[in-house]
Design an enzyme around this catalytic site. Structure first.
Site, PDB file in Angstrom:
ATOM      1  N   LYS A 119       0.839  -1.205   0.000  1.00 22.80           N
ATOM      2  CA  LYS A 119       0.000   0.000   0.000  1.00 22.80           C
ATOM      3  C   LYS A 119       0.878   1.260   0.000  1.00 22.80           C
ATOM      4  O   LYS A 119       2.079   1.197   0.320  1.00 22.80           O
ATOM      5  CB  LYS A 119      -0.919  -0.035   1.224  1.00 22.80           C
ATOM      6  N   ARG A 159       2.757  -5.922   8.862  1.00 21.70           N
ATOM      7  CA  ARG A 159       1.955  -4.766   9.256  1.00 21.70           C
ATOM      8  C   ARG A 159       2.501  -4.133  10.533  1.00 21.70           C
ATOM      9  O   ARG A 159       2.464  -2.910  10.697  1.00 21.70           O
ATOM     10  CB  ARG A 159       0.487  -5.177   9.411  1.00 21.70           C
ATOM     11  N   THR A 163      -5.080  -6.877  10.972  1.00 23.20           N
ATOM     12  CA  THR A 163      -5.427  -5.713  10.155  1.00 23.20           C
ATOM     13  C   THR A 163      -4.872  -4.411  10.718  1.00 23.20           C
ATOM     14  O   THR A 163      -4.326  -3.578   9.993  1.00 23.20           O
ATOM     15  CB  THR A 163      -6.977  -5.618  10.034  1.00 23.20           C
ATOM     16  N   HIS A 172      -1.689  -5.537   1.709  1.00 17.63           N
ATOM     17  CA  HIS A 172      -2.975  -6.225   1.563  1.00 17.63           C
ATOM     18  C   HIS A 172      -2.712  -7.695   1.260  1.00 17.63           C
ATOM     19  O   HIS A 172      -1.721  -8.038   0.612  1.00 17.63           O
ATOM     20  CB  HIS A 172      -3.768  -5.614   0.406  1.00 17.63           C
ATOM     21  N   PHE A 195     -14.950   4.105   7.719  1.00 17.40           N
ATOM     22  CA  PHE A 195     -13.592   4.337   7.210  1.00 17.40           C
ATOM     23  C   PHE A 195     -13.492   4.229   5.684  1.00 17.40           C
ATOM     24  O   PHE A 195     -12.430   4.408   5.111  1.00 17.40           O
ATOM     25  CB  PHE A 195     -12.604   3.357   7.863  1.00 17.40           C
TER      26      PHE A 195
HETATM   27  P1  ADP Z   1      -7.796  -6.962   5.850  1.00 19.92           P
HETATM   28  O1  ADP Z   1      -7.049  -6.000   4.954  1.00 19.92           O
HETATM   29  O2  ADP Z   1      -6.956  -7.431   7.014  1.00 19.92           O
HETATM   30  O3  ADP Z   1      -8.427  -8.116   5.094  1.00 19.92           O
HETATM   31  P2  ADP Z   1     -10.444  -5.803   6.038  1.00 19.92           P
HETATM   32  O4  ADP Z   1     -10.790  -6.565   4.799  1.00 19.92           O
HETATM   33  O5  ADP Z   1     -11.358  -5.941   7.216  1.00 19.92           O
HETATM   34  O6  ADP Z   1      -8.970  -6.156   6.544  1.00 19.92           O
HETATM   35  O7  ADP Z   1     -10.338  -4.260   5.706  1.00 19.92           O
HETATM   36  C1  ADP Z   1      -9.757  -3.805   4.497  1.00 19.92           C
HETATM   37  C2  ADP Z   1      -8.885  -2.604   4.802  1.00 19.92           C
HETATM   38  O8  ADP Z   1      -9.698  -1.549   5.304  1.00 19.92           O
HETATM   39  C3  ADP Z   1      -7.851  -2.828   5.901  1.00 19.92           C
HETATM   40  O9  ADP Z   1      -6.668  -3.448   5.417  1.00 19.92           O
HETATM   41  C4  ADP Z   1      -7.594  -1.423   6.374  1.00 19.92           C
HETATM   42  O10 ADP Z   1      -6.747  -0.724   5.470  1.00 19.92           O
HETATM   43  C5  ADP Z   1      -8.989  -0.812   6.307  1.00 19.92           C
HETATM   44  N1  ADP Z   1      -9.718  -0.948   7.576  1.00 19.92           N
HETATM   45  C6  ADP Z   1     -10.312  -2.070   8.067  1.00 19.92           C
HETATM   46  N2  ADP Z   1     -10.894  -1.830   9.274  1.00 19.92           N
HETATM   47  C7  ADP Z   1     -10.678  -0.516   9.540  1.00 19.92           C
HETATM   48  C8  ADP Z   1     -11.026   0.358  10.624  1.00 19.92           C
HETATM   49  N3  ADP Z   1     -11.740  -0.071  11.662  1.00 19.92           N
HETATM   50  N4  ADP Z   1     -10.623   1.651  10.571  1.00 19.92           N
HETATM   51  C9  ADP Z   1      -9.926   2.114   9.519  1.00 19.92           C
HETATM   52  N5  ADP Z   1      -9.564   1.358   8.442  1.00 19.92           N
HETATM   53  C10 ADP Z   1      -9.919   0.053   8.457  1.00 19.92           C
HETATM   54 MG    MG Z   2     -10.006  -8.239   3.749  1.00 22.92          MG
END
Ligand code: ADP
Ligand code: MG
Length: 188
Positions: A55, A149, A135, A162, A101
């Protein structure tokens, strides 16, 4: 073309996965499909693929992240630096539409360049998720301090990398709308 079945010790089993380019008797061959169902099953449970993205907040750490990828025995099959439009970022994160978000996530992911990679390994999806960690980068720093991360992320949203969280998501995320250089980065 006339084909004859024979041994070819120059190619190892690790080099055989969909999309791989191998050289056999000075010919470059691309692996495009499995010969039969049995072969597909045998290979799919071994060498699988995932989509990794560095990212924008981890731009300065691209080298270290690639180093970690190799140290953890992934193969980088394809790699491309690209910049998403806001629409592409919205599409990629459509499952989060409506969450508080969402808008800042879209602005972040379309604000600067990203590096998209197709990684190959045994259990690639799960293994990459383990390596990137939780995350939220701040949580990661306490619960998984060696994860990518934890090491390179900024906060709960700007979290450096990601990883697809399932092969179903991988299918959708590998769509050429998000990775426009179709031939170079299409995963499925
Ligand atoms: P991951 O990337 O671990 O699969 P998610 O699919 O839940 O997590 O979320 C996608 C992306 O959205 C995260 O990698 C992060 O950049 C952002 N994100 C997720 N939850 C939050 C949050 N509570 N506040 C701010 N950004 C978030
Ligand atoms: Mg995800």
């Amino acid at each position: 073309m006339f084909l004859k079945r024979c041994e070819y010790p120059g190619v190892t089993i690790d080099e055989l996965y969909l999309g791989a380019i191998i050289t056999v008797y000075a010919r470059q061959l691309k692996v495009v499909d499995y010969g039969d169902v049995f072969t597909r099953k045998q290979f799919e449970c071994k060498r699988s693929r995932t989509l990794a993205i560095i990212k924008p907040d981890a731009y300065a750490h691209i080298g270290k992240i690639i180093d970690a990828i190799y140290k953890n025995e992934f193969t980088i099959n394809k790699m491309k630096m690209l910049k998403w439009s806001p629409e592409q970022a919205q599409g990629f994160y459509a499952e989060h539409k409506g969450k508080p978000f969402f808008d800042s996530l879209v602005a972040f992911m379309s604000g600067d360049v990203i590096v998209a990679m197709e990684l190959v390994a045994d259990r690639a999806v799960e293994k990459w998720r383990e390596l990137i960690g939780p995350t939220n980068s701040l949580t990661a720093r306490s619960s998984a301090p060696n994860s990518l991360r934890a090491l390179f992320g900024t906060d709960g949203s700007k979290n450096a990398v990601h990883g697809s969280d399932s092969s179903k998501r991988l299918c959708m995320e590998s769509d050429r709308r998000f990775c426009p250089a179709r031939d170079r980065l299409r995963i499925l």
